[in-house]
Enzyme design. Structure first.
Site, PDB file in Angstrom:
ATOM      1  N   LYS A 104      28.544  62.597  27.849  1.00  0.00           N
ATOM      2  CA  LYS A 104      28.253  63.961  27.417  1.00  0.00           C
ATOM      3  C   LYS A 104      28.626  65.024  28.437  1.00  0.00           C
ATOM      4  O   LYS A 104      28.827  66.174  28.085  1.00  0.00           O
ATOM      5  CB  LYS A 104      26.779  64.087  27.017  1.00  0.00           C
TER       6      LYS A 104
ATOM      7  N   LYS B 199      29.841  57.804  39.843  1.00  0.00           N
ATOM      8  CA  LYS B 199      29.540  59.242  39.934  1.00  0.00           C
ATOM      9  C   LYS B 199      29.936  59.778  41.298  1.00  0.00           C
ATOM     10  O   LYS B 199      30.366  60.916  41.416  1.00  0.00           O
ATOM     11  CB  LYS B 199      28.065  59.518  39.637  1.00  0.00           C
TER      12      LYS B 199
ATOM     13  N   LYS C 251      33.992  55.220  29.032  1.00  0.00           N
ATOM     14  CA  LYS C 251      32.869  55.479  28.134  1.00  0.00           C
ATOM     15  C   LYS C 251      32.838  56.964  27.733  1.00  0.00           C
ATOM     16  O   LYS C 251      33.152  57.839  28.546  1.00  0.00           O
ATOM     17  CB  LYS C 251      31.604  55.130  28.928  1.00  0.00           C
TER      18      LYS C 251
END
Ligand code: ATP
Ligand code: LTN
Length: 331
Positions: free
Chosen positions: A197, A113, A194
């Site tokens: 969302k 992140k 991956k």
């Protein structure tokens, strides 16, 4: 004997996607019949990335409605908004003091992140400690999550064991529950990553609220290799294998049965059938969701019941922790 406890949570960032459904929500739905179940909307975790306040507010409620529409039954499970229960952040402070920076430096989600943002805030760094608090506060036995959360779970276990060793048994040491099917659904356009969302490229994900036309379009456009055989091979055919694994998770047909079914058929035949399976899953979820969203009082009642229960339950653990570490009780 009292039931064992399961606890899990999802952060209200982006739109819930079939990765979240197959890796988490579907497992929750099944497990809620056997376990005392607590499912969090981890809104405080969502603050670790930039949010537009009005959107976050709507998304938090929308997530509660989507949990219910996906089969989380408020009569069986407690649904809790993380920020409604202050013990989560209170315990987090104590656990921060039992977590080494070296451990947080090793967290792959933090590394990933922080690569993709300029906003590398302290919350993003200590995120796994808040997650450990969510779990340990309720003495959870089992934590159903997708494969990407395994490392965070291991940290929660390590913190619990460290604390218990120093002060005597205080926390239940939780076990991860990672299902064999659907625990790592990959992105539709980029099957090396991956499905997430909060991905900005919506073609990478099937959102739980996508309409049938959008679903068909996204599956048709999804990346496959240039071959023509429908066989599962993660190395040579990562895109197709991801689609087969979604098919498998939805239909529960074994992979080799799926391969046999499509011998001599085209990728487009397979993709059409996969779209139909996804639409069949999401249609009822969508209509249930619209109904629930029209009844905001119902949503707030669910949250009120969840937070009353969670406050009672979590305070017991928090008081114990404060006492053990040597804090003085208020009169
Ligand atoms: P974000 O992109 O906002 O970080 P995310 O889609 O990765 O979100 P999380 O909120 O991190 O979702 O995860 C919620 C739950 O869904 C977790 O249990 C996580 O393991 C699971 N999950 C997330 N992505 C997938 C996926 N692609 N396949 C299976 N499970 C997943
Ligand atoms: N970090 C988790 C979300 C999360 C969670 C939890 C999952 C926060 N608290 C407690 C299980 C139990 C994620 O999926 N990104």
């Amino acid at each position: 004997m009292s039931k064992k406890i399961i606890l899990s949570g999802i952060q209200p960032s982006g739109n819930l996607c079939i990765g979240n459904y197959l890796g988490a929500l579907k497992q929750w739905e099944n497990l809620q019949n056997e376990y005392e179940s607590i499912f969090l909307v981890v809104d405080l975790h969502a603050l670790t990335i930039d949010q537009i306040p009005s959107e976050l507010r709507n998304r938090c409620l929308s997530f509660v409605a989507q949990y219910v529409a996906c089969g989380i039954n408020p009569d069986k499970s407690k649904i809790v908004m993380q920020s409604h229960v202050s013990s989560h952040t209170e315990l987090m402070w104590v656990l921060n003091c039992f977590t080494y920076m070296g451990e947080l430096n090793r967290m792959t989600q933090f590394k990933d992140k922080s690569k993709n943002t300029k906003n590398i805030n302290a919350g993003l760094y200590t995120y796994p400690v808040l997650m450990a608090s969510d779990i340990l506060l309720y003495q959870a036995d089992l934590v159903p999550v997708g494969a990407d959360q395994k490392q965070h779970l291991e940290l929660a276990r390590d913190i619990a064991i460290r604390f218990n060793n120093k002060y005597s048994e205080t926390f239940k040491v939780p076990e991860p529950y990672i299902s064999k099917n659907g625990s790592r659904i990959m992105s539709l356009q980029n099957p090396e990553s991956k499905m997430s969302k909060s991905d900005k490229n919506l073609n990478n994900i099937i959102s739980l609220l996508d309409d049938p036309k959008t679903i068909k379009k996204k599956i048709n456009k999804s990346v496959t290799d240039s071959g023509s055989e429908i066989i599962y091979d993660e190395i040579k055919k990562p895109g197709l294998s991801n689609l087969i694994s979604i098919y498998h998770s939805l239909s529960l047909e074994p992979i080799n049965t799926i391969e046999e079914k499509y011998v001599g058929k085209l990728y487009s035949d397979f993709k059409n059938d996969l779209s139909d399976l996804i639409i069949e899953l999401l249609n009822p979820i969508n209509s249930e969701y619209q109904k629930i969203m029209d009844d905001k009082n119902y949503l707030f009642d669910i949250l009120k019941e969840g937070s009353d229960y969670a406050r009672y339950k979590s305070n017991k653990t928090l008081s114990k922790v404060y006492r053990k570490v040597g804090l003085v009780k208020n009169k």
